[in-house]
Design a protein around this motif. Structure first.
Motif, short mmCIF file in Angstrom:
data_model
loop_
_atom_site.label_atom_id
_atom_site.label_comp_id
_atom_site.label_asym_id
_atom_site.label_seq_id
_atom_site.Cartn_x
_atom_site.Cartn_y
_atom_site.Cartn_z
N ALA A 9 0.85 -1.20 0.00
CA ALA A 9 0.00 0.00 0.00
C ALA A 9 0.88 1.25 0.00
O ALA A 9 0.67 2.17 -0.79
N GLU A 28 10.02 3.38 6.49
CA GLU A 28 9.68 1.99 6.81
C GLU A 28 10.44 1.55 8.06
O GLU A 28 11.64 1.75 8.16
N ARG A 36 3.92 -7.39 4.76
CA ARG A 36 3.49 -8.80 4.89
C ARG A 36 3.82 -9.63 3.66
O ARG A 36 3.66 -10.85 3.68
N HIS A 53 3.38 -16.05 -1.87
CA HIS A 53 2.27 -15.19 -2.26
C HIS A 53 1.92 -15.48 -3.72
O HIS A 53 2.82 -15.64 -4.55
N VAL A 54 0.63 -15.54 -4.01
CA VAL A 54 0.22 -15.70 -5.41
C VAL A 54 -0.77 -14.59 -5.78
O VAL A 54 -1.44 -14.04 -4.92
N ASP A 429 -4.44 -2.53 2.99
CA ASP A 429 -5.43 -3.46 2.44
C ASP A 429 -6.75 -3.38 3.18
O ASP A 429 -7.79 -3.75 2.67
C1 LIG Z 1 1.41 -15.31 5.36
C2 LIG Z 1 0.68 -14.45 4.38
C3 LIG Z 1 0.32 -14.96 3.12
C4 LIG Z 1 -0.37 -14.15 2.22
N1 LIG Z 1 -0.65 -14.62 0.97
C5 LIG Z 1 -1.19 -13.78 0.06
C6 LIG Z 1 -1.34 -14.20 -1.29
O1 LIG Z 1 -0.97 -15.32 -1.69
N2 LIG Z 1 -1.90 -13.32 -2.19
C7 LIG Z 1 -2.30 -12.05 -1.81
O2 LIG Z 1 -2.77 -11.31 -2.67
N3 LIG Z 1 -2.16 -11.64 -0.53
C8 LIG Z 1 -1.62 -12.46 0.41
N4 LIG Z 1 -1.44 -12.03 1.69
C9 LIG Z 1 -1.94 -10.69 2.08
C10 LIG Z 1 -0.98 -9.59 1.63
O3 LIG Z 1 0.34 -9.89 2.02
C11 LIG Z 1 -1.40 -8.28 2.29
O4 LIG Z 1 -2.77 -8.05 2.02
C12 LIG Z 1 -0.61 -7.08 1.78
O5 LIG Z 1 0.76 -7.38 1.68
C13 LIG Z 1 -0.83 -5.92 2.75
O6 LIG Z 1 -0.07 -4.80 2.35
P1 LIG Z 1 -0.16 -3.45 3.17
O7 LIG Z 1 0.81 -2.51 2.57
O8 LIG Z 1 -1.58 -3.02 3.27
O9 LIG Z 1 0.26 -3.78 4.68
P2 LIG Z 1 1.65 -4.32 5.24
O10 LIG Z 1 2.26 -5.25 4.27
O11 LIG Z 1 1.37 -4.83 6.61
O12 LIG Z 1 2.58 -3.03 5.33
C14 LIG Z 1 2.65 -2.17 6.44
C15 LIG Z 1 4.08 -1.68 6.58
O13 LIG Z 1 4.15 -0.69 7.60
C16 LIG Z 1 5.35 -0.88 8.32
N5 LIG Z 1 5.20 -0.24 9.64
C17 LIG Z 1 4.48 -0.67 10.69
N6 LIG Z 1 4.59 0.20 11.72
C18 LIG Z 1 5.38 1.20 11.28
C19 LIG Z 1 5.87 2.39 11.88
N7 LIG Z 1 5.54 2.72 13.13
N8 LIG Z 1 6.68 3.19 11.17
C20 LIG Z 1 7.03 2.88 9.89
N9 LIG Z 1 6.60 1.76 9.28
C21 LIG Z 1 5.78 0.92 9.96
C22 LIG Z 1 5.47 -2.39 8.40
O14 LIG Z 1 6.79 -2.79 8.74
C23 LIG Z 1 5.06 -2.79 7.00
O15 LIG Z 1 6.15 -2.82 6.11
C24 LIG Z 1 -0.76 -12.82 2.61
C25 LIG Z 1 -0.40 -12.32 3.86
C26 LIG Z 1 0.32 -13.11 4.73
C27 LIG Z 1 0.72 -12.53 6.07
#
Ligand SMILES: Cc1cc2nc3c(=O)[nH]c(=O)nc-3n(C[C@H](O)[C@H](O)[C@H](O)COP(=O)(O)OP(=O)(O)OC[C@H]3O[C@@H](n4cnc5c(N)ncnc54)[C@H](O)[C@@H]3O)c2cc1C
Length: 481
Positions: A9, A28, A36, A53-54, A429
């Protein structure tokens, strides 16, 4: 602009803003990008994903993001889905010559792992979804939605159809059990993935460690004068009245910008805001109503080759997916029909498999050793070579809050990307995207947050990609519904 969080995101919002000509500073907390969906080095030197991840062909925004950052050619798409039951019997589903929504009808009719009563029931329910253009009238009630299980029962699904078809696809796609999934989300998976177009179901698998997919992001942000800072955690937002005036980093320094995007997960954001703000603004305090569900990844290294397919989906097993990482990440030529043409030197020396178990509530309290033993026992029937192979190494990664749970009514707790605090925008997400907790949902949220800022400063620009257009009969039904 400041973006907090380097998951998909945060990265997608930062890349979009940079492309629109803005200087972005991305902060970050961890030493790597991806959140994740990340990879890291094990003590033994292997570069592993936190979990396989797929993506799917219908994930148009994730595909667009990979293209923007030069990672699209690192995703390999497969049109042939291979299933196996505990006795090792195999079944295949793939598109044939017919137009949507009938493109998989032939392989479904021939699929050997479902009985005829199951198939008739499934076909009836799929037809109900297709004829309504993915929006059956009976998927909501006054309490905010019906569960997928209730909807399936209402549509006469047999136990076999539920266990060997609906559960297999939906538990992995939505990381939740059928009795906890809002039917709207479940039906959307089938409409967008399997019914509206011929290509939506194709499974995309990265052929590099996840971290390598983000290399191009840093460059895209730098080109516009911005930068990506790792190990740069944020302690909290500074708010004066209602206006965000800065962010305090964990090292005590203060950063200021014209606009801020919070791209951390929903359980972290409230802790970054002053307590009076979260009490005053229900959209922040309501985030605790979004529950999460676990995913368990099991990594197994064998001393020899035990699997020839690139990946398998298992029926009637705790293990749901098995990925042949040696072949997927290696130099072996994978043919489009999912077969492996040749063994590599790496495969000759051994093989690395990654198993994925979504909604793995039962595994959370169990020991890693127990989980590995159970998975290997199950695999012995499916991959007989394992009986004579030696397990060189095994590791289990339990992500207890992997995704938010798409429970009935959960949409009411998902805020839009424009927050009630001027200057603060939200990505993640879990924000309102219409999509479940996936990489596609995360990228959509990032694009929407960037669009919201650009509109506010009078430079509107569109990044959000449309869904794949419905084809064939599905298009006609969608236009009538
Ligand atoms: C085990 C697993 C398997 C998955 N498999 C799939 C799949 O096959 N296909 C699929 O489409 N999705 C899958 N997902 C879901 C997908 O990974 C997530 O929906 C997506 O990566 C979320 O992205 P995001 O940026 O919203 O959040 P996040 O990836 O959680 O990003 C948030 C970021 O903020 C950072 N952060 C937190 N606190 C702070 C702070 N205080 N200061 C600075 N930075 C901070 C964190 O370190 C992190 O890097 C899976 C998830 C997991 C956990």
């Amino acid at each position: 602009m400041i973006v907090i969080g380097g998951g998909l995101a945060g990265l997608s919002s930062a890349v979009a803003l940079a492309e629109a000509g803005h200087r972005v500073r991305l902060l970050e907390k961890r030493p790597h990008l991806g959140g994740r969906a990340a990879s890291y080095l094990l003590p033994g030197g292997e570069h592993v994903d936190n979990c396989q991840h797929v993506t799917l062909g219908c994930c148009t925004n994730l595909e667009d993001f990979y293209r923007r950052v030069g990672a699209a050619d690192k995703i390999r798409f497969f049109g042939r889905l291979l299933f196996a039951d505990p006795q090792g019997r195999r079944g295949t589903m793939e598109a044939g010559a017919l137009p949507a929504p009938l493109h998989m009808a032939a392989s479904f009719a021939l699929f050997p792992l479902l009985g005829w009563a199951d198939k008739f029931a499934i076909a009836r329910a799929l037809l109900a979804i297709a004829r309504s253009g993915g929006r059956p009238k009976d998927i909501s009630n006054d309490a905010g939605g019906v569960t997928m299980l209730a909807w399936l029962r209402r549509h006469g699904q047999t136990d076999g159809a539920i266990r060997r078809f609906w559960e297999v696809i939906l538990v992995s796609a939505l990381d939740e059990q059928l009795d906890r999934i809002d039917a709207r989300y479940g039906i959307d998976v089938f409409w967008k993935g399997f019914l509206s177009t011929r290509g939506g179901y194709r499974v995309g698998i990265p052929c590099v460690p996840l971290g390598e997919l983000y290399d191009g992001c840093k460059e895209a942000i730098r080109q516009r004068g911005g930068e990506v800072l790792l190990r740069a955690g944020v302690r909290g937002f500074q708010v004066a009245g209602n206006q965000v005036t800065g962010v305090e980093r964990e090292d005590g320094s203060l950063e200021t910008a014209d606009y801020y995007i919070s791209a951390v997960s929903q359980d972290i954001l409230p802790g970054l805001l002053p307590a009076d703000v979260t009490q005053r603004e229900p959209i922040f305090s309501n985030l605790r109503n979004l529950r999460t569900s676990p995913i368990t990844g099991v990594h197994l290294w064998f001393d020899r080759k035990v699997m020839s397919e690139p990946f398998l989906t298992l029926l009637d097993s705790t293990t749901q997916w098995v990925f042949n990482k040696t072949e997927l990440n290696g130099e072996t030529q994978l043919s489009d029909d999912g077969g492996v043409n040749d063994g590599t030197a790496a495969a000759a020396q051994g093989q690395y498999l990654q198993l994925v178990i979504s909604a793995s509530y039962d595994l959370v309290p169990r020991s890693r050793q127990e989980i590995i033993e159970q998975c290997i026992n199950e695999l012995r029937g499916v991959l007989p070579e394992i009986r004579s192979a030696k397990l060189v190494k095994g590791t289990v990664v339990k992500e207890t809050s992997a995704t938010f749970s798409p429970a009935p009514g959960s949409d009411q707790w998902r805020p839009t990307q424009k927050s009630p605090l001027p200057g603060l925008f939200l990505a993640g997400d879990w924000t309102f995207t219409g999509w479940p907790s996936t990489m596609e949902g995360a990228v959509r949220s990032g694009y929407l947050a960037a669009q919201a800022i650009l509109s506010e400063i009078g430079q509107p620009q569109k990044f959000l990609q449309p869904d794949l257009p419905a084809e064939g009969l599905s298009r006609i039904w969608a236009s009538k519904s």
